[in-house]
Write a protein that holds these residues in place. Structure first.
Motif, short mmCIF file in Angstrom:
data_model
loop_
_atom_site.label_atom_id
_atom_site.label_comp_id
_atom_site.label_asym_id
_atom_site.label_seq_id
_atom_site.Cartn_x
_atom_site.Cartn_y
_atom_site.Cartn_z
N LEU A 1 0.87 -1.17 0.00
CA LEU A 1 0.00 0.00 0.00
C LEU A 1 0.91 1.22 0.00
O LEU A 1 1.71 1.40 0.92
CB LEU A 1 -0.91 -0.01 1.23
N PHE A 2 0.78 2.02 -1.04
CA PHE A 2 1.71 3.12 -1.27
C PHE A 2 0.97 4.45 -1.23
O PHE A 2 -0.16 4.54 -1.71
CB PHE A 2 2.34 2.90 -2.66
N GLY A 3 1.58 5.46 -0.62
CA GLY A 3 0.93 6.76 -0.55
C GLY A 3 1.30 7.64 -1.73
O GLY A 3 0.77 7.50 -2.83
N ALA A 4 2.23 8.52 -1.53
CA ALA A 4 2.67 9.42 -2.60
C ALA A 4 4.08 9.87 -2.27
O ALA A 4 4.48 9.86 -1.10
CB ALA A 4 1.74 10.63 -2.69
N ILE A 5 4.83 10.25 -3.29
CA ILE A 5 6.19 10.71 -3.03
C ILE A 5 6.48 11.98 -3.80
O ILE A 5 5.83 12.28 -4.80
CB ILE A 5 7.25 9.65 -3.42
N GLY A 6 7.48 12.71 -3.32
CA GLY A 6 7.91 13.91 -3.99
C GLY A 6 7.79 15.11 -3.09
O GLY A 6 6.84 15.22 -2.30
N ASP A 7 8.78 15.98 -3.18
CA ASP A 7 8.80 17.19 -2.37
C ASP A 7 9.80 18.13 -3.04
O ASP A 7 10.92 17.71 -3.36
CB ASP A 7 9.26 16.85 -0.94
N PRO A 8 9.39 19.38 -3.28
CA PRO A 8 10.31 20.31 -3.96
C PRO A 8 11.66 20.44 -3.27
O PRO A 8 12.64 20.79 -3.91
CB PRO A 8 9.54 21.64 -3.94
N ARG A 9 11.69 20.12 -1.96
CA ARG A 9 12.97 20.18 -1.24
C ARG A 9 14.06 19.32 -1.89
O ARG A 9 15.25 19.54 -1.70
CB ARG A 9 12.77 19.68 0.19
N TYR A 10 13.62 18.26 -2.60
CA TYR A 10 14.59 17.30 -3.14
C TYR A 10 14.82 17.48 -4.64
O TYR A 10 15.51 16.67 -5.26
CB TYR A 10 14.15 15.87 -2.83
#
Ligand code: IPM
Ligand code: MG
Length: 351
Positions: free
Chosen positions: A64-73
């Motif tokens: 079960l996967f949520g979401a990924i990604g963040d402008p910080r990276y």
């Protein structure tokens, strides 16, 4: 049955918590184990897909996967960016078949930007190939030619990759309205020409399914012109990425669309098709229904719990009928609730 719970970044944590709450309420004796992934993986272990997270995903019966990604990276080298985690999971686990259903819930007709008569009763399934195409093709890179930088990627599909996703498309169509539309760009791309030839060949095994072909630009247009003409769409990785975001808006909100990514044996990763929405993270306003509906797909496709899947989907329909809405699908006259309250409402509706 053991579920690997990978919430990821941004709103991932909040929405996955709601889906886990719903799964626990079903009392199926499921076991849950959580691990960091994406930006959270990078923070925890310097790698968006830490070794231990991959191991858990490999051992579990479903993910079960949520979401990924963040402008910080965004400025990290590509291999360290959050998105690499989901791409590597798909590739390592060979989750080549991505099912993205776009359904119109009658209560949400007013949330769609299209006219009600265009989307009322909409029920389409996008079957997206997930482990090939320009996403993974080699060579790729940025090099210097004639004193300037040039970026390049390679679109490629092997026959066997096209054959196996075509079968998924035809089999899905067989369980629905027996119409399959294969989307490509065969008027320009060699890859697409082969795609079209191979899909046409596989069609011989499914004389009961009507196969049509459509160029991707036309498909993008037809999806907003008359989306109800489609039953099942089968397409490559990149075209499927784009068309599924487009299709999600037909139903009113990208916050409603679940997905299943399956390997050849039915093992799967389940995630909402939307992203990590860092701008609204931690505010208890994100819509958890796409993740809850992804959990329902998990029950159906990987855990052999059709009845429980039906119960979860019925509970989602019920909370919409009861008038509960997160901000993305709110309309005057309905009851605005937060992420957590929406999860509670679904649990209550299971009874
Ligand atoms: C999706 C997403 C991913 C993709 C990103 C996060 C790598 O957009 O699942 O549709 O492009 O496949
Ligand atoms: Mg996408």
């Amino acid at each position: 049955m053991k579920i690997a719970v990978l919430p990821g970044d941004g709103i991932g944590t909040e929405i996955v918590a709601q889906a886990v709450k719903v799964l626990r309420a079903l009392d199926l004796g499921l076991e849950f184990e959580e691990a960091p992934v994406g930006g959270a993986g990078y923070e925890a272990a310097g790698d968006p897909l830490p070794e231990a997270t991959l191991k858990l995903a490999q051992e579990a019966d479903a993910i079960l996967f949520g979401a990924i990604g963040d402008p910080r990276y965004d400025n990290l080298e590509r291999a360290k960016r959050p998105e690499q985690a989901i791409l590597r999971l798909r590739q390592v686990l060979q989750l080549f078949a991505n099912l993205r259903p776009a359904t119109m819930y009658p209560e949400l007709v007013g949330s769609s930007t299209l006219r009600p008569e265009a989307v009322n009763g909409l029920d389409l399934l996008i079957v997206r190939e997930l482990t090939g195409d320009i996403y993974f093709g080699q060579p790729r890179g940025i090099h210097v030619v004639d004193g300037e930088r040039e970026g390049f990627d390679t679109m490629r599909y092997r026959e066997s990759e096209i054959v196996r996703i075509a079968h998924v498309g035809f089999k899905a169509a067989r369980k629905r309205n027996r119409r399959l539309c294969s989307v490509d760009k065969a008027n320009v791309l060699e890859t697409s020409q082969l795609w079209r030839e191979v899909v046409t060949q596989v069609a011989k095994e499914y004389p009961d399914v009507e196969l049509t072909h459509m160029y991707v630009d036309n498909a993008a247009m037809q999806l907003v012109r008359n989306p109800k003409q489609f039953d099942v769409i089968v397409t490559g990785n990149m075209f499927g990425d784009i068309l599924s975001d487009e299709a999600s808006m037909l139903g009113g909100s990208i916050g409603m669309l679940p997905s299943a990514s399956l390997d050849a044996n039915g093992k799967g990763l389940y995630e909402p098709i939307h992203g990590s929405a860092p701008d609204i993270a931690g505010k208890n306003i994100a819509n958890p229904l796409a993740t809850i509906l992804s959990a329902a797909m998990m029950l159906r496709y990987s855990l052999n719990q059709d009845e429980a899947a039906d119960r979860v989907e019925a509970a989602v329909r019920k909370v919409l009928a009861q008038g509960f809405r997160t901000a993305d699908i709110y309309e005057p006259g309905t009851t605005k609730v937060g992420t957590n309250e929406m999860g509670d409402a679904v649990v209550a509706a299971l009874a």
